[in-house]
Design a protein around this motif. Structure first.
Motif, short mmCIF file in Angstrom:
data_model
loop_
_atom_site.label_atom_id
_atom_site.label_comp_id
_atom_site.label_asym_id
_atom_site.label_seq_id
_atom_site.Cartn_x
_atom_site.Cartn_y
_atom_site.Cartn_z
N ARG A 19 0.86 -1.13 0.02
CA ARG A 19 0.11 -0.03 0.05
C ARG A 19 0.75 1.12 0.21
NH1 ARG A 19 -4.36 2.63 -1.46
NH2 ARG A 19 -5.14 4.18 0.13
N PHE A 20 0.96 1.98 -1.11
CA PHE A 20 1.78 3.14 -1.03
C PHE A 20 1.55 4.30 -0.59
CE2 PHE A 20 2.46 0.78 -5.42
CZ PHE A 20 3.67 0.21 -5.14
N ALA A 21 2.53 4.72 0.15
CA ALA A 21 2.33 6.14 1.16
C ALA A 21 2.57 7.44 0.23
CB ALA A 21 3.04 5.91 2.26
N ILE A 22 1.59 7.95 -0.29
CA ILE A 22 1.80 9.07 -1.02
C ILE A 22 1.41 10.57 -0.14
CG2 ILE A 22 1.60 7.99 -3.22
CD1 ILE A 22 -1.14 8.93 -3.41
N GLU A 23 1.54 10.28 0.95
CA GLU A 23 1.30 11.41 2.02
C GLU A 23 2.25 11.02 3.03
OE1 GLU A 23 -2.77 12.06 2.90
OE2 GLU A 23 -3.55 11.62 0.91
N SER A 24 2.94 12.06 3.52
CA SER A 24 4.00 12.00 4.64
C SER A 24 3.59 11.58 5.79
CB SER A 24 5.02 13.12 4.57
OG SER A 24 4.11 14.19 4.88
N LYS A 25 2.43 11.93 6.21
CA LYS A 25 2.08 11.66 7.60
C LYS A 25 1.43 10.18 7.87
CE LYS A 25 0.87 16.54 8.63
NZ LYS A 25 -0.13 17.51 8.90
N LYS A 26 1.36 9.43 6.70
CA LYS A 26 0.71 8.15 6.95
C LYS A 26 1.83 7.14 7.21
CE LYS A 26 -3.33 9.24 4.49
NZ LYS A 26 -4.46 9.14 3.29
N ILE A 27 3.09 7.64 7.03
CA ILE A 27 4.14 6.37 7.24
C ILE A 27 5.33 7.50 7.90
CG2 ILE A 27 4.96 6.51 4.86
CD1 ILE A 27 5.65 3.66 5.19
N THR A 28 5.77 6.90 8.76
CA THR A 28 7.04 7.53 9.35
C THR A 28 8.07 6.46 9.84
OG1 THR A 28 6.07 7.15 11.95
CG2 THR A 28 5.59 9.13 10.54
N LEU A 73 6.10 9.73 -3.50
CA LEU A 73 6.07 8.51 -2.84
C LEU A 73 6.94 8.68 -1.67
CD1 LEU A 73 5.40 5.56 -2.97
CD2 LEU A 73 7.40 5.14 -4.40
N TYR A 74 6.50 8.38 -0.69
CA TYR A 74 7.39 8.45 0.71
C TYR A 74 7.76 7.10 1.23
CZ TYR A 74 6.08 13.24 0.92
OH TYR A 74 5.56 14.63 0.60
N GLY A 75 7.22 6.13 0.75
CA GLY A 75 7.30 4.78 1.21
C GLY A 75 6.01 3.92 0.80
#
Length: 130
Positions: A19-28, A73-75
């Motif tokens: 599940r691609f994280a394209i918003e920085s706050k959704k994966i740290t 893409l953040y991760g």
């Protein structure tokens, strides 16, 4: 949970999806946020089959998703089909709009029940940051 063992999750636990994280706050560094697994209004959640792909191939697929929405893409969060099915959701590979694209469906309509499943998916997933 984001950890150094992210690359050790294998197909022995079932097909691997991202599940691609394209918003920085959704994966740290610390965690995968439950909002990363929030389904659309139609009760579906897009994921990508990454079983057998190397990291550069996953990045390429994630970048394609991010570019489609004019984001970065953040991760990604990796999760196996087994874990999705364990909480009574289903994964259907539809290869639309690109090869390996899949949908998680079967989300409950009741908000709290849906949130519980989102939390479980976040807890069961393994985050990879770029």
């Amino acid at each position: 949970m984001v950890n150094s063992d992210a690359e050790k999750m294998t197909a022995k636990n079932g097909k691997l999806f991202a599940r691609f994280a394209i918003e920085s706050k959704k994966i740290t560094k610390a965690r995968v946020h439950q909002k990363l697994f929030e389904p659309r209004r139609d009760g579906t959640l897009s994921v990508q089959n990454i079983d057998g792909l190397c990291k550069s191939e996953v990045v390429k697929a994630g970048t394609r998703v991010a570019e489609k929405t004019h984001k970065t893409l953040y991760g990604w969060a990796k999760i196996t089909r087994n874990k999705v099915e364990e909480i009574e959701l289903s994964v259907c590979i539809d290869n639309n709009p690109w090869p390996g694209h899949a949908i998680i469906r079967g989300w409950p309509k009741e908000r709290n029940a849906r949130l519980d499943k989102q939390k479980l998916l976040a807890a069961y997933s393994c985050g990879v940051l770029l």
